[in-house]
Design a protein around this motif. Structure first.
Motif, PDB file in Angstrom:
ATOM      1  N   TYR A 163      48.592  39.285  39.069  1.00 14.41           N
ATOM      2  CA  TYR A 163      46.987  38.123  39.332  1.00 14.41           C
ATOM      3  C   TYR A 163      47.679  36.989  38.640  1.00 14.41           C
ATOM      4  O   TYR A 163      48.031  36.292  38.412  1.00 14.41           O
ATOM      5  CB  TYR A 163      46.291  39.287  37.936  1.00 14.41           C
ATOM      6  CG  TYR A 163      46.030  40.484  38.201  1.00 14.41           C
ATOM      7  CD1 TYR A 163      45.450  40.784  39.181  1.00 14.41           C
ATOM      8  CD2 TYR A 163      46.643  41.062  37.058  1.00 14.41           C
ATOM      9  CE1 TYR A 163      44.690  42.431  39.576  1.00 14.41           C
ATOM     10  CE2 TYR A 163      45.796  42.426  37.280  1.00 14.41           C
ATOM     11  CZ  TYR A 163      45.383  43.234  38.848  1.00 14.41           C
ATOM     12  OH  TYR A 163      45.367  45.014  38.788  1.00 14.41           O
ATOM     13  N   CYS A 164      46.212  36.180  39.356  1.00 10.38           N
ATOM     14  CA  CYS A 164      46.598  34.736  39.584  1.00 10.38           C
ATOM     15  C   CYS A 164      46.082  34.724  37.538  1.00 10.38           C
ATOM     16  O   CYS A 164      46.045  35.269  36.626  1.00 10.38           O
ATOM     17  CB  CYS A 164      45.490  34.246  39.763  1.00 10.38           C
ATOM     18  SG  CYS A 164      45.388  34.457  41.991  1.00 10.38           S
ATOM     19  N   PRO A 165      47.715  33.215  36.932  1.00  9.07           N
ATOM     20  CA  PRO A 165      47.449  33.457  36.120  1.00  9.07           C
ATOM     21  C   PRO A 165      45.399  32.703  35.865  1.00  9.07           C
ATOM     22  O   PRO A 165      45.307  32.507  36.018  1.00  9.07           O
ATOM     23  CB  PRO A 165      48.343  32.123  35.719  1.00  9.07           C
ATOM     24  CG  PRO A 165      48.957  32.536  36.529  1.00  9.07           C
ATOM     25  CD  PRO A 165      48.600  32.971  37.705  1.00  9.07           C
ATOM     26  N   GLY A 166      45.334  33.563  35.145  1.00 12.86           N
ATOM     27  CA  GLY A 166      43.475  32.988  34.449  1.00 12.86           C
ATOM     28  C   GLY A 166      43.067  33.811  34.466  1.00 12.86           C
ATOM     29  O   GLY A 166      41.738  34.124  33.979  1.00 12.86           O
ATOM     30  N   CYS A 167      43.128  35.272  35.220  1.00 15.96           N
ATOM     31  CA  CYS A 167      42.324  36.042  35.731  1.00 15.96           C
ATOM     32  C   CYS A 167      41.999  36.931  34.801  1.00 15.96           C
ATOM     33  O   CYS A 167      42.943  37.829  34.006  1.00 15.96           O
ATOM     34  CB  CYS A 167      43.065  36.870  37.055  1.00 15.96           C
ATOM     35  SG  CYS A 167      41.816  38.182  37.837  1.00 15.96           S
ATOM     36  N   SER A 168      40.725  38.128  34.788  1.00 15.74           N
ATOM     37  CA  SER A 168      40.497  38.477  33.934  1.00 15.74           C
ATOM     38  C   SER A 168      41.164  39.916  34.345  1.00 15.74           C
ATOM     39  O   SER A 168      41.550  40.619  33.242  1.00 15.74           O
ATOM     40  CB  SER A 168      38.720  38.186  34.085  1.00 15.74           C
ATOM     41  OG  SER A 168      38.085  37.393  34.049  1.00 15.74           O
TER      42      SER A 168
ATOM     43  N   GLY B 131      41.238  45.643  47.046  1.00 16.75           N
ATOM     44  CA  GLY B 131      40.712  44.438  46.078  1.00 16.75           C
ATOM     45  C   GLY B 131      41.785  43.697  45.557  1.00 16.75           C
ATOM     46  O   GLY B 131      42.870  44.680  45.321  1.00 16.75           O
ATOM     47  N   CYS B 132      41.709  42.549  44.689  1.00 14.03           N
ATOM     48  CA  CYS B 132      42.791  42.142  43.474  1.00 14.03           C
ATOM     49  C   CYS B 132      43.476  43.582  42.696  1.00 14.03           C
ATOM     50  O   CYS B 132      44.870  42.904  42.201  1.00 14.03           O
ATOM     51  CB  CYS B 132      42.441  40.818  43.056  1.00 14.03           C
ATOM     52  SG  CYS B 132      42.364  40.048  44.200  1.00 14.03           S
ATOM     53  N   ALA B 133      42.776  44.379  42.465  1.00  9.41           N
ATOM     54  CA  ALA B 133      42.997  45.184  41.603  1.00  9.41           C
ATOM     55  C   ALA B 133      44.170  46.618  42.273  1.00  9.41           C
ATOM     56  O   ALA B 133      43.771  47.529  41.662  1.00  9.41           O
ATOM     57  CB  ALA B 133      42.123  46.027  40.350  1.00  9.41           C
TER      58      ALA B 133
ATOM     59  N   ASN C 146      33.218  41.694  37.448  1.00 10.33           N
ATOM     60  CA  ASN C 146      32.074  41.218  38.514  1.00 10.33           C
ATOM     61  C   ASN C 146      32.870  39.539  38.277  1.00 10.33           C
ATOM     62  O   ASN C 146      32.120  39.656  37.346  1.00 10.33           O
ATOM     63  CB  ASN C 146      30.718  41.464  37.961  1.00 10.33           C
ATOM     64  CG  ASN C 146      29.943  40.748  38.224  1.00 10.33           C
ATOM     65  OD1 ASN C 146      30.010  39.922  39.804  1.00 10.33           O
ATOM     66  ND2 ASN C 146      28.309  40.607  38.362  1.00 10.33           N
ATOM     67  N   ASN C 147      33.088  39.280  39.149  1.00 11.22           N
ATOM     68  CA  ASN C 147      33.846  38.135  39.208  1.00 11.22           C
ATOM     69  C   ASN C 147      32.215  36.969  40.949  1.00 11.22           C
ATOM     70  O   ASN C 147      33.899  36.211  40.862  1.00 11.22           O
ATOM     71  CB  ASN C 147      35.347  37.546  39.855  1.00 11.22           C
ATOM     72  CG  ASN C 147      35.518  38.289  40.729  1.00 11.22           C
ATOM     73  OD1 ASN C 147      35.072  38.877  41.967  1.00 11.22           O
ATOM     74  ND2 ASN C 147      36.874  38.842  40.929  1.00 11.22           N
ATOM     75  N   GLY C 148      31.845  37.751  41.074  1.00  7.95           N
ATOM     76  CA  GLY C 148      30.709  37.289  42.551  1.00  7.95           C
ATOM     77  C   GLY C 148      31.233  36.935  43.168  1.00  7.95           C
ATOM     78  O   GLY C 148      30.647  35.854  44.381  1.00  7.95           O
TER      79      GLY C 148
ATOM     80  N   THR D 141      36.106  36.160  35.540  1.00 10.46           N
ATOM     81  CA  THR D 141      36.563  34.848  36.035  1.00 10.46           C
ATOM     82  C   THR D 141      37.279  35.109  37.585  1.00 10.46           C
ATOM     83  O   THR D 141      38.161  36.337  37.433  1.00 10.46           O
ATOM     84  CB  THR D 141      37.163  33.913  35.573  1.00 10.46           C
ATOM     85  OG1 THR D 141      38.390  34.205  35.033  1.00 10.46           O
ATOM     86  CG2 THR D 141      36.630  33.427  34.443  1.00 10.46           C
ATOM     87  N   CYS D 142      37.172  34.565  38.879  1.00 10.99           N
ATOM     88  CA  CYS D 142      38.110  34.091  39.883  1.00 10.99           C
ATOM     89  C   CYS D 142      38.495  32.797  39.945  1.00 10.99           C
ATOM     90  O   CYS D 142      38.110  32.359  40.929  1.00 10.99           O
ATOM     91  CB  CYS D 142      37.514  34.182  40.786  1.00 10.99           C
ATOM     92  SG  CYS D 142      38.818  34.236  42.521  1.00 10.99           S
ATOM     93  N   ASN D 143      39.336  32.550  39.260  1.00  6.45           N
ATOM     94  CA  ASN D 143      40.121  31.364  39.050  1.00  6.45           C
ATOM     95  C   ASN D 143      40.415  30.404  40.447  1.00  6.45           C
ATOM     96  O   ASN D 143      39.976  29.485  40.806  1.00  6.45           O
ATOM     97  CB  ASN D 143      40.855  30.448  38.171  1.00  6.45           C
ATOM     98  CG  ASN D 143      41.904  31.148  37.626  1.00  6.45           C
ATOM     99  OD1 ASN D 143      41.608  32.886  37.201  1.00  6.45           O
ATOM    100  ND2 ASN D 143      42.584  30.934  37.577  1.00  6.45           N
TER     101      ASN D 143
END
Ligand SMILES: Cc1ncc(C[n+]2csc(CCOP(=O)(O)OP(=O)(O)O)c2C)c(N)n1
Ligand code: SF4
Length: 253
Positions: free
Chosen positions: A27-32, A60-62, A130-132, A221-223
């Motif tokens: 995951y990207c740093p800061g991702c929930s 998806g990302c997960a 839910n990161n929208g 978040t999805c920074n």
């Protein structure tokens, strides 16, 4: 006192649960996502149910969730996690079964699966991140994208006259008789993380007790997709996501 004397197991106030594997997360740093993974692993460990818990990983990302928590997993096609979880739980009613899904997976491609599993009251827990936005595929608009929010496919901001309103899927699912617990949480502060962990525990306990379907939405978040630093993303989430998706329990019976 030397450093070696200080760094001893008995002096540790925090440790990584053994249920989290040594695999470095992608995951990207800061991702929930990573924080929620950690909470799920800790709860399973504390409930001592690792040998009877089955997770359903999403698209998806997960998608690689199965690499990070050392339990049994199944991988579902896009949006189909609740259907697969239905089968796993019905065949093994003594198991604790959960899905882990983003908003593109759960509230777009899998809308029907989600609604019908909840309406049937399947005895599963649904963890809904839910990161929208569709994180993995480049930050496109999702049903949960806020009005006016800019994404890769609505660079001028979501226009509700064209794309409709943000989908408050948890409120909708709470209306269904099959759901026993619907809550909305976040993991941006220590206090919110403690509350989110309690919610995750209740959802897994409900699955074990066959009380119906539990949904734990985590406003996230999805920074990278939002094109912000982790700090900016947390601030933006508090100011913009929380008014549209207020935190707290929606249903608990
Ligand atoms: C049937 C199907 N449609 C589309 C895709 C492409 N796809 C893969 S991941 C993804 C976005 C997932 O977004 P979300 O569920 O919000 O998760 P996030 O990446 O934000 O965590 C899409 C559209 C796919 N793999 N399968
Ligand atoms: S793209 Fe977004 S959702 Fe995916 S890992 Fe990065 S921050 Fe997380």
């Amino acid at each position: 006192m030397t450093l070696e004397e200080i760094i001893k197991p008995e002096n540790q106030i925090y440790g990584k649960t053994p249920l989290l594997t040594e695999t470095p997360m992608h995951y990207c740093p800061g991702c929930s996502h990573g924080v929620v993974h950690k909470l799920i692993a800790e709860v399973i460990e504390e409930m001592n149910i690792a040998d009877k818990t089955v997770g359903i990983a999403p698209v998806g990302c997960a998608v690689f969730a199965y690499n990070y928590i050392d339990i049994d997993w199944q991988e579902a096609a896009h949006g189909r996690a609740p259907a697969l979880a239905t089968a796993v739980k019905r065949l093994n009613p003594e198991n604790c079964v959960f899905t882990y899904q983003g908003d593109g997976d759960l509230a777009a491609i899998g809308t029907a699966e989600t609604i019908h599993a909840c309406n049937r009251g399947e005895n599963i827990a649904i963890f809904f991140i839910n990161n929208g936005i569709y994180g993995m595929t480049g930050g496109q608009m999702a049903p949960t994208t806020l009005e006016g929010m800019k994404t890769a496919t609505c660079p001028n901001g979501r226009d509700v006259s064209m794309e409709g309103y943000p989908l408050k899927i948890s409120e909708m699912l709470a209306l269904l008789d099959g759901t026993c617990y619907v809550t909305r949480q976040a993991v941006h502060t220590a206090a919110s993380t403690v509350r989110a962990k309690k919610a995750i525990r209740k959802a897994l306990e409900n699955s074990m007790a066959s009380k119906g379907t539990s949904i734990v939405e985590v406003v996230s978040t999805c920074n990278s997709g939002w094109k912000m630093t982790p700090h900016q993303a947390n601030k933006w989430m508090v100011e913009n996501m929380f008014p549209a998706y207020p935190l707290g329990d929606i249903k608990d019976r």
